[in-house]
Design a protein around this motif. Structure first.
Motif, PDB file in Angstrom:
ATOM      1  N   GLU A 231       0.707   4.096  -2.770  1.00 24.33           N
ATOM      2  CA  GLU A 231       0.581   5.508  -2.415  1.00 24.33           C
ATOM      3  C   GLU A 231       1.608   6.341  -3.191  1.00 24.33           C
ATOM      4  O   GLU A 231       1.306   7.421  -3.699  1.00 24.33           O
ATOM      5  CB  GLU A 231       0.771   5.663  -0.907  1.00 24.33           C
TER       6      GLU A 231
ATOM      7  N   ILE B 181       0.489   6.683  -6.777  1.00 24.91           N
ATOM      8  CA  ILE B 181      -0.575   7.691  -6.910  1.00 24.91           C
ATOM      9  C   ILE B 181       0.041   9.097  -6.948  1.00 24.91           C
ATOM     10  O   ILE B 181      -0.335   9.936  -7.778  1.00 24.91           O
ATOM     11  CB  ILE B 181      -1.595   7.582  -5.755  1.00 24.91           C
ATOM     12  N   ARG B 182       0.987   9.337  -6.047  1.00 27.54           N
ATOM     13  CA  ARG B 182       1.658  10.645  -6.059  1.00 27.54           C
ATOM     14  C   ARG B 182       2.360  10.865  -7.395  1.00 27.54           C
ATOM     15  O   ARG B 182       2.381  11.981  -7.930  1.00 27.54           O
ATOM     16  CB  ARG B 182       2.638  10.759  -4.896  1.00 27.54           C
TER      17      ARG B 182
ATOM     18  N   LEU C  32       0.827  -1.215   0.000  1.00 26.35           N
ATOM     19  CA  LEU C  32       0.000   0.000   0.000  1.00 26.35           C
ATOM     20  C   LEU C  32       0.861   1.264   0.000  1.00 26.35           C
ATOM     21  O   LEU C  32       0.502   2.252  -0.640  1.00 26.35           O
ATOM     22  CB  LEU C  32      -0.967  -0.018   1.179  1.00 26.35           C
ATOM     23  N   ASN C  33       1.992   1.230   0.692  1.00 26.20           N
ATOM     24  CA  ASN C  33       2.905   2.374   0.659  1.00 26.20           C
ATOM     25  C   ASN C  33       3.445   2.592  -0.752  1.00 26.20           C
ATOM     26  O   ASN C  33       3.568   3.741  -1.212  1.00 26.20           O
ATOM     27  CB  ASN C  33       4.063   2.181   1.635  1.00 26.20           C
TER      28      ASN C  33
END
Length: 108
Positions: free
Chosen positions: A38, A41-42, A34-35
């Motif tokens: 993330e 996504i950034r 998930l990190n």
């Protein structure tokens, strides 16, 4: 001494809210994934800010979706191998309908 760190805890505790039951190893794996997502996504946001060619942005979005699907597969497998089995063994057949709704939602 037996190491129970990778064994799931009971996922059905009468009289309490439902909780996850993942081993610390599984939790760490999920959080790591998930990190990474993330960060992806950034990265997509950055591509949009830079007016990157749309097809390149869409390719990155597809990669994010694939990574999220991998997380879902891990969670679904764990759920089916533990909670689903446990609840069926306890006579709770409603869990089958619950998991079918979840699978349908994941397949959209």
């Amino acid at each position: 001494m037996v190491d129970h760190a990778n064994e799931p805890e009971s996922c059905h505790v009468p009289g309490t809210d439902r909780k996850s039951h993942h081993s610390e190893t599984t939790k760490k794996n999920l959080v790591t994934r998930l990190n990474r997502i993330e960060g992806q996504i950034r990265g997509v946001k950055g591509l949009i800010d830079k007016d990157t060619y749309c097809d390149d942005v869409l390719t990155q979005i597809a990669a994010v979706q694939s990574a999220l699907n991998s997380v879902s597969k891990i969670l679904l497998e764990g759920h089916m191998k533990s909670c689903l089995v446990e609840r069926i063994q306890d006579g709770d057949l409603e869990v089958i309908d619950e998991v079918l709704v979840t699978v349908k939602r994941l397949m959209k």
